[in-house]
Write an enzyme that holds these catalytic residues in place. Structure first.
Site, PDB file in Angstrom:
ATOM      1  N   HIS A 106      26.430  25.749 -23.531  1.00 43.81           N
ATOM      2  CA  HIS A 106      25.823  27.068 -23.283  1.00 43.81           C
ATOM      3  C   HIS A 106      25.353  27.281 -21.838  1.00 43.81           C
ATOM      4  CE1 HIS A 106      25.734  27.464 -27.686  1.00 43.81           C
ATOM      5  NE2 HIS A 106      25.081  26.329 -27.758  1.00 43.81           N
TER       6      HIS A 106
HETATM    7  O1  RIB Z   1      21.215  28.773 -28.235  1.00 44.02           O
HETATM    8  C1  RIB Z   1      21.500  27.918 -27.147  1.00 44.02           C
HETATM    9  C2  RIB Z   1      20.330  27.862 -26.218  1.00 44.02           C
HETATM   10  O2  RIB Z   1      19.204  27.331 -26.908  1.00 44.02           O
HETATM   11  C3  RIB Z   1      20.568  26.908 -25.030  1.00 44.02           C
HETATM   12  O3  RIB Z   1      19.838  27.367 -23.928  1.00 44.02           O
HETATM   13  C4  RIB Z   1      19.998  25.609 -25.519  1.00 44.02           C
HETATM   14  O4  RIB Z   1      19.527  24.777 -24.459  1.00 44.02           O
HETATM   15  C5  RIB Z   1      18.822  26.091 -26.324  1.00 44.02           C
HETATM   16  O5  RIB Z   1      17.750  26.329 -25.410  1.00 44.02           O
END
Ligand code: RIB
Ligand code: CA
Length: 313
Positions: A243
């Site tokens: 992500h």
């Molecule tokens: O949903 C993914 C996000 O949530 C990313 O930033 C991961 O690190 C968590 O913080």
């Protein structure tokens, strides 16, 4: 090369945050003014510790790390140890950092730095719940005018949610903070699950990090070995979504992404859909466009960039 772009990274490390920070610190196009830790994946005392561990791994103990909010604006903290492990950086063994966190509160650092900068000079890269950013906007609304842009990882629409059927984790943890940011009028670029779910850290891609021959590559592979196991099982894919590094790669090569400017509103009252990013992708409402919502990327190029940058550390 043009002057490096000044950024503040707001983060809740978290393995994917850690990879994003490594890439940022390996990129001369970016000038990391500071890293502000927020509670999210794990409590604040761990996210700030993890941020310092990653700075030292990158050979950058000079980076200023600040402690921010330990709780959402007005909700109980929800964490994600089931994904990130008890420490938030499970996977590799990293030494206790020698560098200390700054004494100034993260929110005061954001306000002071942005207000002292020329207009349009600083970009906030938000990788976790938006509590710190929202608190800075509440403390000094003028930062909305001074900031160049906020690029954030959060939300999801066509992909639904990852912490509830409707909501993505960063938005879900502090939906009121997200609403403040999305209604701030600041130039906003959003990296939702719709694009991050197309950035899968497959076995081949993880091995490419491991075979870089440096400690940063080895640690990145160990971080992803641990972090991706949860999503590989959940989605049944070869590799799980990566992500947060999308926020940094957007600044380096935006042309590998595509999306459109649309309106996104945040659900802050319904228990069923709390934290949902209601994305008007088809522009069926008359609500004003408030963000660039990214939906696709060149995932091969994305991982090439990550690998090439981490090789430099
Ligand atoms: O949903 C993914 C996000 O949530 C990313 O930033 C991961 O690190 C968590 O913080
Ligand atoms: Ca994160």
């Amino acid at each position: 090369m043009p002057d490096p772009r000044k950024i503040i990274i707001d983060t809740d490390p978290g393995q994917d945050d850690a990879v994003a920070i490594l890439v940022a610190l390996a990129s001369p196009e970016l000038d990391v003014l500071g890293i502000t830790a927020v509670a999210g994946n794990v409590p604040l005392e761990l996210t700030q510790l993890n941020a310092r561990k990653i700075c030292e791994l990158a050979g950058r103990p000079d980076i200023s790390v600040f402690c921010g909010a330990s709780e959402p604006l007005n909700r109980k903290l929800v964490t994600a140890e089931h994904v990130h492990g008890r420490t938030g950086l499970d996977g590799p063994t990293l030494p206790q950092p020698e560098m200390q966190a700054q004494s100034q509160h993260a929110v005061d650092f954001i306000v002071e730095t942005v207000m002292a900068s020329d207009s349009g000079e600083i970009t906030i890269c938000a990788l976790g719940p938006l509590t710190n950013v929202a608190m800075a906007l509440q403390k000094e609304p003028q930062i909305a005018k001074n900031l160049a842009e906020i690029v954030l990882m959060g939300g999801g629409f066509f992909e639904g949610g990852n912490v509830t059927p409707a909501a993505e984790f960063n938005i879900y943890v502090d939906p009121e903070a997200a609403a403040i940011v999305f209604n701030s009028g600041i130039k906003l670029t959003v990296m939702p699950l719709d694009v991050t779910h197309k950035a899968l850290a497959s076995r081949t891609r993880v091995e490419a990090f491991r075979s870089l021959g440096n400690r940063a590559g080895e640690v990145t592979a160990e971080l992803l070995d641990f972090f991706e196991r949860f999503d590989e099982t959940k989605y049944g894919t070869d590799g799980g979504p990566l992500h947060d590094p999308n926020v940094i790669v957007w600044l380096l090569e935006p042309n590998i992404y595509s999306g459109r400017r649309i309106n996104v509103e945040i659900e802050t009252s319904s228990e069923l859909t709390l934290g949902m990013t209601v994305a008007d992708w088809w522009r069926v409402s008359d609500r004003s466009e408030n963000c660039f919502f990214v939906r696709n990327l060149d995932d091969q190029r994305f991982f090439e960039i990550l690998t090439e940058r981490i090789k430099r550390l």
